[in-house]
Design a protein around this motif. Sequence first.
Motif, PDB file in Angstrom:
ATOM      1  N   VAL A  79      24.522 -26.183 -23.173  1.00 18.17           N
ATOM      2  CA  VAL A  79      24.902 -26.442 -24.563  1.00 18.17           C
ATOM      3  C   VAL A  79      25.477 -27.853 -24.661  1.00 18.17           C
ATOM      4  O   VAL A  79      25.838 -28.455 -23.653  1.00 18.17           O
ATOM      5  CB  VAL A  79      25.954 -25.422 -25.069  1.00 18.17           C
ATOM      6  CG1 VAL A  79      25.355 -24.049 -25.298  1.00 18.17           C
ATOM      7  CG2 VAL A  79      27.145 -25.332 -24.130  1.00 18.17           C
ATOM      8  N   CYS A  80      25.559 -28.338 -25.869  1.00 12.52           N
ATOM      9  CA  CYS A  80      26.229 -29.617 -26.080  1.00 12.52           C
ATOM     10  C   CYS A  80      27.733 -29.367 -26.144  1.00 12.52           C
ATOM     11  O   CYS A  80      28.176 -28.226 -26.211  1.00 12.52           O
ATOM     12  CB  CYS A  80      25.728 -30.262 -27.373  1.00 12.52           C
ATOM     13  SG  CYS A  80      26.269 -29.420 -28.856  1.00 12.52           S
ATOM     14  N   SER A  81      28.506 -30.432 -26.135  1.00 10.64           N
ATOM     15  CA  SER A  81      29.959 -30.257 -26.086  1.00 10.64           C
ATOM     16  C   SER A  81      30.498 -29.563 -27.327  1.00 10.64           C
ATOM     17  O   SER A  81      31.508 -28.869 -27.282  1.00 10.64           O
ATOM     18  CB  SER A  81      30.644 -31.603 -25.891  1.00 10.64           C
ATOM     19  OG  SER A  81      30.208 -32.515 -26.862  1.00 10.64           O
ATOM     20  N   ALA A  82      29.810 -29.706 -28.442  1.00 10.89           N
ATOM     21  CA  ALA A  82      30.270 -29.071 -29.677  1.00 10.89           C
ATOM     22  C   ALA A  82      30.105 -27.559 -29.632  1.00 10.89           C
ATOM     23  O   ALA A  82      30.791 -26.827 -30.329  1.00 10.89           O
ATOM     24  CB  ALA A  82      29.515 -29.640 -30.865  1.00 10.89           C
ATOM     25  N   HIS A  83      29.177 -27.104 -28.817  1.00 12.04           N
ATOM     26  CA  HIS A  83      28.877 -25.670 -28.788  1.00 12.04           C
ATOM     27  C   HIS A  83      29.327 -24.990 -27.507  1.00 12.04           C
ATOM     28  O   HIS A  83      28.892 -23.882 -27.215  1.00 12.04           O
ATOM     29  CB  HIS A  83      27.369 -25.454 -28.978  1.00 12.04           C
ATOM     30  CG  HIS A  83      26.917 -25.721 -30.381  1.00 12.04           C
ATOM     31  ND1 HIS A  83      26.007 -26.683 -30.706  1.00 12.04           N
ATOM     32  CD2 HIS A  83      27.284 -25.129 -31.542  1.00 12.04           C
ATOM     33  CE1 HIS A  83      25.826 -26.689 -32.027  1.00 12.04           C
ATOM     34  NE2 HIS A  83      26.593 -25.766 -32.553  1.00 12.04           N
ATOM     35  N   LYS A  84      30.179 -25.623 -26.749  1.00 11.70           N
ATOM     36  CA  LYS A  84      30.522 -25.066 -25.435  1.00 11.70           C
ATOM     37  C   LYS A  84      31.283 -23.747 -25.532  1.00 11.70           C
ATOM     38  O   LYS A  84      31.279 -22.978 -24.572  1.00 11.70           O
ATOM     39  CB  LYS A  84      31.310 -26.079 -24.604  1.00 11.70           C
ATOM     40  CG  LYS A  84      32.664 -26.424 -25.157  1.00 11.70           C
ATOM     41  CD  LYS A  84      33.368 -27.410 -24.242  1.00 11.70           C
ATOM     42  CE  LYS A  84      34.695 -27.829 -24.859  1.00 11.70           C
ATOM     43  NZ  LYS A  84      35.364 -28.854 -24.074  1.00 11.70           N
ATOM     44  N   ASN A  96      17.990 -29.376 -23.932  1.00 12.59           N
ATOM     45  CA  ASN A  96      18.635 -29.385 -25.234  1.00 12.59           C
ATOM     46  C   ASN A  96      19.590 -28.221 -25.374  1.00 12.59           C
ATOM     47  O   ASN A  96      19.390 -27.160 -24.787  1.00 12.59           O
ATOM     48  CB  ASN A  96      17.597 -29.303 -26.352  1.00 12.59           C
ATOM     49  CG  ASN A  96      16.841 -30.608 -26.495  1.00 12.59           C
ATOM     50  OD1 ASN A  96      17.278 -31.645 -26.013  1.00 12.59           O
ATOM     51  ND2 ASN A  96      15.706 -30.552 -27.146  1.00 12.59           N
ATOM     52  N   CYS A  97      20.595 -28.447 -26.157  1.00  5.11           N
ATOM     53  CA  CYS A  97      21.557 -27.399 -26.478  1.00  5.11           C
ATOM     54  C   CYS A  97      20.821 -26.234 -27.140  1.00  5.11           C
ATOM     55  O   CYS A  97      19.877 -26.426 -27.896  1.00  5.11           O
ATOM     56  CB  CYS A  97      22.610 -27.965 -27.419  1.00  5.11           C
ATOM     57  SG  CYS A  97      23.691 -26.744 -28.131  1.00  5.11           S
ATOM     58  N   LEU A  98      21.275 -25.035 -26.845  1.00  2.78           N
ATOM     59  CA  LEU A  98      20.626 -23.859 -27.388  1.00  2.78           C
ATOM     60  C   LEU A  98      20.831 -23.724 -28.892  1.00  2.78           C
ATOM     61  O   LEU A  98      20.041 -23.108 -29.576  1.00  2.78           O
ATOM     62  CB  LEU A  98      21.209 -22.622 -26.709  1.00  2.78           C
ATOM     63  CG  LEU A  98      20.187 -21.685 -26.114  1.00  2.78           C
ATOM     64  CD1 LEU A  98      19.794 -22.185 -24.758  1.00  2.78           C
ATOM     65  CD2 LEU A  98      20.766 -20.312 -25.993  1.00  2.78           C
ATOM     66  N   PHE A  99      21.908 -24.285 -29.364  1.00  7.68           N
ATOM     67  CA  PHE A  99      22.267 -24.096 -30.765  1.00  7.68           C
ATOM     68  C   PHE A  99      21.796 -25.231 -31.668  1.00  7.68           C
ATOM     69  O   PHE A  99      21.657 -25.067 -32.860  1.00  7.68           O
ATOM     70  CB  PHE A  99      23.778 -23.961 -30.902  1.00  7.68           C
ATOM     71  CG  PHE A  99      24.327 -22.746 -30.220  1.00  7.68           C
ATOM     72  CD1 PHE A  99      24.272 -21.505 -30.833  1.00  7.68           C
ATOM     73  CD2 PHE A  99      24.880 -22.847 -28.959  1.00  7.68           C
ATOM     74  CE1 PHE A  99      24.771 -20.387 -30.205  1.00  7.68           C
ATOM     75  CE2 PHE A  99      25.390 -21.729 -28.324  1.00  7.68           C
ATOM     76  CZ  PHE A  99      25.327 -20.504 -28.950  1.00  7.68           C
ATOM     77  N   CYS A 100      21.601 -26.376 -31.083  1.00  6.80           N
ATOM     78  CA  CYS A 100      21.164 -27.515 -31.875  1.00  6.80           C
ATOM     79  C   CYS A 100      20.188 -28.295 -31.012  1.00  6.80           C
ATOM     80  O   CYS A 100      19.868 -27.893 -29.912  1.00  6.80           O
ATOM     81  CB  CYS A 100      22.354 -28.376 -32.304  1.00  6.80           C
ATOM     82  SG  CYS A 100      23.236 -29.117 -30.933  1.00  6.80           S
ATOM     83  N   SER A 101      19.730 -29.400 -31.485  1.00  2.00           N
ATOM     84  CA  SER A 101      18.728 -30.128 -30.708  1.00  2.00           C
ATOM     85  C   SER A 101      19.353 -31.266 -29.913  1.00  2.00           C
ATOM     86  O   SER A 101      18.648 -32.099 -29.370  1.00  2.00           O
ATOM     87  CB  SER A 101      17.639 -30.650 -31.638  1.00  2.00           C
ATOM     88  OG  SER A 101      18.217 -31.264 -32.748  1.00  2.00           O
TER      89      SER A 101
HETATM   90 ZN    ZN Z   1      24.822 -27.908 -29.746  1.00  2.00          ZN
END
Ligand code: ZN
Length: 93
Positions: free
Chosen positions: A24-29, A6-11
Motif C-alpha cells: 500500500v502507499c503511505s496514506a493507506h498503510k 501499486n497501492c491496492l487502494f489507489c494507483s
Molecule cells: Zn493508496
Amino acid sequence: MSNSTNCLFCSRQAVIKNKQKFPVCSAHKNEDIPEMICVCKEILSIKEGKFGAFFLCPSCGPISTKKAVEINNMQKKDPQRTITVRSDEVDLI
Ligand SMILES: [Zn+2]
Ligand SMILES: [Zn+2]
C-alpha cells in the motif's frame, strides 16, 4: 527487478505493507483490505506466499492482487465517458 507495485487502494506506488501484508502507499498503510469477491462470486481468502500476499479462491485457486482489485473495482478510475450509442434507424425491408 524494478517491479513497482501499486497501492491496492489507489494507483499510487506502494511503499509499505499494511498489516495484512499487502503493498500500500503511505496514506493507506492503516487500511484493511475489505472482503474481496472472485469472478465466480466466491469470497477470496487472503494468503501469504513467497512473493507476498495474494488472494485464494476456493474454486479458481490463487488470484493475483491486481486481478482481485480489478474484479472488485477498488481503484477508482476516472469516470468513464458515457458513450451515447446512436441507434441508427433500421431499414425495414
Ligand atoms: Zn493508496
Ligand atoms: Zn473464483
